[in-house]
Design a protein around this motif. Sequence first.
Motif, short mmCIF file in Angstrom:
data_model
loop_
_atom_site.label_atom_id
_atom_site.label_comp_id
_atom_site.label_asym_id
_atom_site.label_seq_id
_atom_site.Cartn_x
_atom_site.Cartn_y
_atom_site.Cartn_z
N LEU A 1 0.84 -1.19 0.00
CA LEU A 1 0.00 0.00 0.00
C LEU A 1 0.88 1.24 0.00
O LEU A 1 1.62 1.46 0.96
N PRO A 2 0.84 2.04 -1.08
CA PRO A 2 1.71 3.22 -1.16
C PRO A 2 1.41 4.21 -0.04
O PRO A 2 0.27 4.33 0.41
N PRO A 3 2.43 4.93 0.42
CA PRO A 3 2.22 5.95 1.46
C PRO A 3 1.31 7.06 0.95
O PRO A 3 1.36 7.45 -0.22
N GLY A 4 0.41 7.54 1.81
CA GLY A 4 -0.48 8.64 1.46
C GLY A 4 -1.61 8.26 0.52
O GLY A 4 -2.27 9.15 -0.04
N SER A 5 -1.84 6.98 0.32
CA SER A 5 -2.88 6.55 -0.61
C SER A 5 -4.27 6.49 0.04
O SER A 5 -5.27 6.28 -0.65
N SER A 6 -4.35 6.66 1.36
CA SER A 6 -5.63 6.59 2.09
C SER A 6 -6.36 5.27 1.85
O SER A 6 -7.59 5.21 1.84
N ILE A 7 -5.56 4.22 1.66
CA ILE A 7 -6.13 2.89 1.44
C ILE A 7 -5.80 2.01 2.64
O ILE A 7 -4.68 2.03 3.15
#
Length: 836
Positions: free
Chosen positions: A34-40
């Motif tokens: 999960l990429p950083p800052g993706s809000s996922i």
Amino acid sequence: MAGLSCRVTVALLGALLLGAARLPRGTDASEIVLPPGSSITVLIKQGTPDLPAKPCYIVVSRRHLTVLFIKAGEKVVVTFTCQNPEKHFVLEIQKNIDCVSSSCPLGEIQLQPSISALPTLNRTFTWDVKGSKSMGLELQFSAPRLRQIGPGESCEDGVTHSISGHINTALVRIGTFCRNGTVSRIKMQEGVKVALHLPWFYHRNSSGFSIANHSSIKRLCVIESEFEGEGSATLMSANYPEGFPEDELMTWQFIVPAHLRASVSFLSFNVSNCEKKEERVEYYIPGSTTNPEVFKLEDKQPGNMAGNFNLSLQGCDQDAQSPGILRLQFQVLVQHPQNESNKTYVVDLSQERTMSLTIEPRPVKQSRKFVPGCFVCLESRTCSSNVTLTAGSKHKLSFLCDDLTRLWVNAEKTISCVDYRYCHRKTYPLQVPSDILQLPVQLHDFSWKLLVPKDRLSLVLVPAQKLQQHTHERACNTSFSYLVTSSAPSHDLYFGAFCPGGSVEQIQLKQNSSVTLRTFAPSFQQEASRQGLTVSFIPYFKEEGIFTVTPDTTSKVYLRTPNWDRGLPALSSVSWNISVPSDQVACLTFFKERTGVVCQSGRAFMIIQEQRSRAEAIFSLEEEVLPQPSFHRHNFWVNISNCSPASGKQLDLLFWVTLTPRTTDLPVVIIAVVGGGALLLFALGLIIYLVKKKKKKMNKGPAVGIYNGNINTHMPGQPKKFQKGRKDNESHVYAVIDDTMVYGHLLQDSNGSFLRPEVDTYRPFQGPMGDFPPSPPPICSRAPTAKLTTEEPPSCIPSESESEPYTFSHPNKGDTSNRDTDIPLLDTQEPVEPAE
């Protein structure tokens, strides 16, 4: 040596490959990034299946877990300890999108992380988009478009979209949708939450929709439904089947091709308790000069609309103590215009007071194939799949339907009697009005409810043509029948189905009844002239029903007891009055030997009574064998009275009557004449001998039994039977002397005058029986046959035989030897039945 080493290496490699092949699929590793800052966020948790025999765990860094939560910026390798983890775990991926503090990611929504990077589990992707109160968000769905489903329904492929909206902090469910429908866009105010559910075996990387920024819509939501051709769509209000949000507005926009027509029908709805305003639906219809057109939810909705139109649902301010529920489920049907939509039919019920008429779809099997709808339109605009017309008004109808045989008409009319003095002998026709017969829709049922004052009046039905009772042995083959039913507080009695062309001349009914004319074929329109029935109010009688039957000389007349499938009700009685022509002989035959009825209390009887001779044959239906075929030369009754039968042992009888011409055998006639003459001569000789013998005895003592000649017995206009004087003949001497004549002096009172006993002559009844059926025998009667009369109540004590002598006594007050009389000798024999 090198070859041996090579063979060992190959063997080891094969074993490793075989072992790898045998490893459970659940041990395959999945790397979730999960990429950083993706809000996922990703959540793996246990589902709700039955507990397995062996538990299954999530394995992360050699740790065994039952729940795994992954946040943005993390990287996790996941495996499972079981072979089929999709049966035990589910995967939830949620992404939060803030369109208030930052720009919205407009355009097509992609699935993140990619499906290929996720474990093979049932997956739910959720996008929660936050917007301002003045901001509108639009979801656009690519083909195939969406189809809304109701509670308890599911999608065939398992792929569903669940869409909700925001009202302040509350979440409002807009609906759940499958693929392959008509919904192309959904516009929301303030915020939206979309959940896409994908089964574990379904592989796709696109969400199937895109998000666009939109101006404020000033309502909860707008759902756009687009039709490309004929079809239908079923839609529901927000939060269905729970209540629609208070004082909210929701709109549906329908895009309809110009060459097609749309009709709206409400499938189900509820209204809440309004404190302010009023719940309603509003239409914006192209070409209407009264837009918006406002309807109540209980009104018939518009139909046969050309072009695009809008439908809005408006709530109200609800009562805080008892808010109630506002909800709506409706259908929009789009189809080609029908030819019948240009024709108008008038049904005039303005003179009716107790009649209603309903036009509705006839039951059909459901089909997945699109079937154009059938609508009935009032005044060409208010259309519905079923319409009820009430009495007191004139109605104009048109039909929006490709096949009018898919509709039928049901009507009902009440004929009641309140004052029995006014209704007595009143007659009413039971006829289908011509306005109904001219409709292009088949009449299914027309029912007349006939109401009478209790224990005051009864009913008689007289058909224009004699009726045939429908039985398996002789079924009705006409286009219509009359279904006759009576109702009582304890039971309903179905007398049967009757059609024209039989032998039943009239049916008498004891109490409130219902007569239903039911049609079976469109040909009824041509045979409608054959239908004709009248009902009259007659004096009350106690039997459940009386049938008057005149058999046909060319065929059998089949008759059966009411309530054939359930048995005659307990303690009820039914009679058949069967006429026999003078030149015919009737044969009465029963279908079976025994009834099989078992009485819990009371007795079950059948009486067969000749109406001329009044001889009754009584049979116990519980104990005895039913009679063999019997022949009747005169009209006769068949009466069946039921007991209180035991459970499962019901009384039902089927019998038939056939007529054959009477035959006269000449030798039998000659023998009868000769024998009758000889008997007559013997009787005359015996009478003369007895008279002379009595005269000799009387000459030896005082005169006894001398007729009082002071009374003038000569009947006016009657010629004298005896030309000799009284003293010259013996007609004044009685053939029978009663004890009261011998001991007449004992009848003197204190004043010395004689007490005169009553004088009468027994005259057996020789006329017709009348309209009343035979009464059932007393409960204590056990004999299979008995002689009864309707003039004397049946008794358990044997009555005097008709052959016993009848005597007369007159005290003598003077000499009567010189008096004459013209009265012939009294005959004490029983009357002889007239010759056939």
